[in-house]
Design an enzyme around this catalytic site. Structure first.
Site, PDB file in Angstrom:
ATOM      1  N   ASP A   1       3.503  -2.651 -10.342  1.00  0.00           N
ATOM      2  CA  ASP A   1       3.025  -2.921  -9.136  1.00  0.00           C
ATOM      3  C   ASP A   1       4.176  -3.690  -8.091  1.00  0.00           C
ATOM      4  OD1 ASP A   1       1.877  -2.765  -6.513  1.00  0.00           O
ATOM      5  OD2 ASP A   1      -0.156  -3.768  -7.209  1.00  0.00           O
TER       6      ASP A   1
ATOM      7  N   HIS B   1       1.868  -1.538  -4.070  1.00  0.00           N
ATOM      8  CA  HIS B   1       0.697  -1.063  -3.472  1.00  0.00           C
ATOM      9  C   HIS B   1       0.465  -1.532  -2.069  1.00  0.00           C
ATOM     10  CE1 HIS B   1      -1.860  -4.629  -4.477  1.00  0.00           C
ATOM     11  NE2 HIS B   1      -2.493  -4.319  -3.527  1.00  0.00           N
TER      12      HIS B   1
ATOM     13  N   SER C   1      -2.009  -9.854  -1.577  1.00  0.00           N
ATOM     14  CA  SER C   1      -1.197  -8.837  -2.629  1.00  0.00           C
ATOM     15  C   SER C   1       0.217  -9.033  -2.150  1.00  0.00           C
ATOM     16  CB  SER C   1      -1.584  -7.347  -2.319  1.00  0.00           C
ATOM     17  OG  SER C   1      -2.885  -7.348  -2.874  1.00  0.00           O
TER      18      SER C   1
END
Ligand code: NAG
Ligand code: NAG
Length: 236
Positions: free
Chosen positions: A112, A69, A196
């Site tokens: 992811d 992402h 992230s």
């Protein structure tokens, strides 16, 4: 900028706002400078021209791992960073090719995980070193792990951290915290916006997971042992 890229980013932005908060270390502490020489600060250029951040980590002199992402229009990988305002000894390398996992689902953020190929080789030094990945045989539940990143350090703070932060997390295996090919941790401390793509590093110093998403004090990490054959195929 291609329309495709713009649409992609729009969808991503919506997903993140509505559903998840990823990227910052909440309740953490400043890491000892350069104690995590595999850490990558990933600058992502968005269609608006804005630069956003993700974390990542160095696998060898050619590849960086991050979250799918964190897709953007282009990237700069920064190596050897502790304080983002210091350019001393920092390597800046662009990315020539991206390998988002083909099963990445932007709705539920499953799979992811993404590999980035560097345009020139990283130069290893005391401050720039790769990290070993947990193997398929390391699939048993790690317990005591650490996440690190330059993301937000407080839910109320809009800005990202200037220095690398880290926090202890405990991986749990309960029904309410289960997701395929994922590890999960729960609690007050964990990753947040901007973290992230960073690594989940456990007792033996290997990377077990990739910071993916967090919601209501539950944090999910892509489980590296489950992706080893895919990773090895691309990296070797
Ligand atoms: C992505 O995830 C959503 C929610 O779990 C699911 O409904 C959808 O079918 C998935 N998409 C693909 C292509 O698997
Ligand atoms: C964090 O974990 C490390 C080892 O994994 C341990 O030595 C340290 O005491 C822990 N710190 C806190 C605040 O729990």
């Amino acid at each position: 900028m291609s329309i495709h890229c713009q649409l992609l980013i729009l969808i991503l932005a919506l997903t993140l706002d509505v559903q998840v908060h990823t990227g910052e270390v909440i309740g953490g502490r400043e890491a000892v400078a350069h104690s995590r020489p595999y850490m990558v600060l990933l600058e992502r250029r968005m269609p608006s021209g804005k630069i956003k951040r993700c974390g990542g980590f160095l696998l060898n002199e050619d590849f960086v791992m991050t979250a799918a992402h964190c897709l953007a229009c282009s990237y700069t990988v920064l190596l050897g960073v502790h304080n983002v305002h210091s350019s001393n000894g920092i390597q800046r390398i662009s990315v020539v090719q991206t390998f988002p996992n083909k099963d990445y689902n932007k709705t539920d953020l499953s799979n992811d995980i993404m590999l980035l190929k560097l345009s020139s080789k990283a130069k290893f030094s005391t401050n720039v070193q790769p990290i070993a990945l947990a193997g398929q045989g390391d699939g048993s539940l790690p317990k005591s792990c650490i996440v690190s990143g330059w993301g937000r350090t407080d839910k109320d703070i809009k800005h990202m951290s200037v220095v690398l932060m880290e926090a202890n997390v405990t991986i749990i295996d309960s029904k309410e915290c289960k997701k395929e090919k994922s590890y999960c941790s729960k609690g007050e401390t964990g990753p947040d916006k901007g973290d992230s793509g960073g690594p989940l590093v456990c007792e033996d110093g290997k990377a077990y997971g990739v910071v993916s998403s967090g919601y209501l004090s539950k944090y999910f990490y892509a489980k590296i042992p489950d992706y080893r054959s895919w990773i090895d195929l691309i990296v070797n």
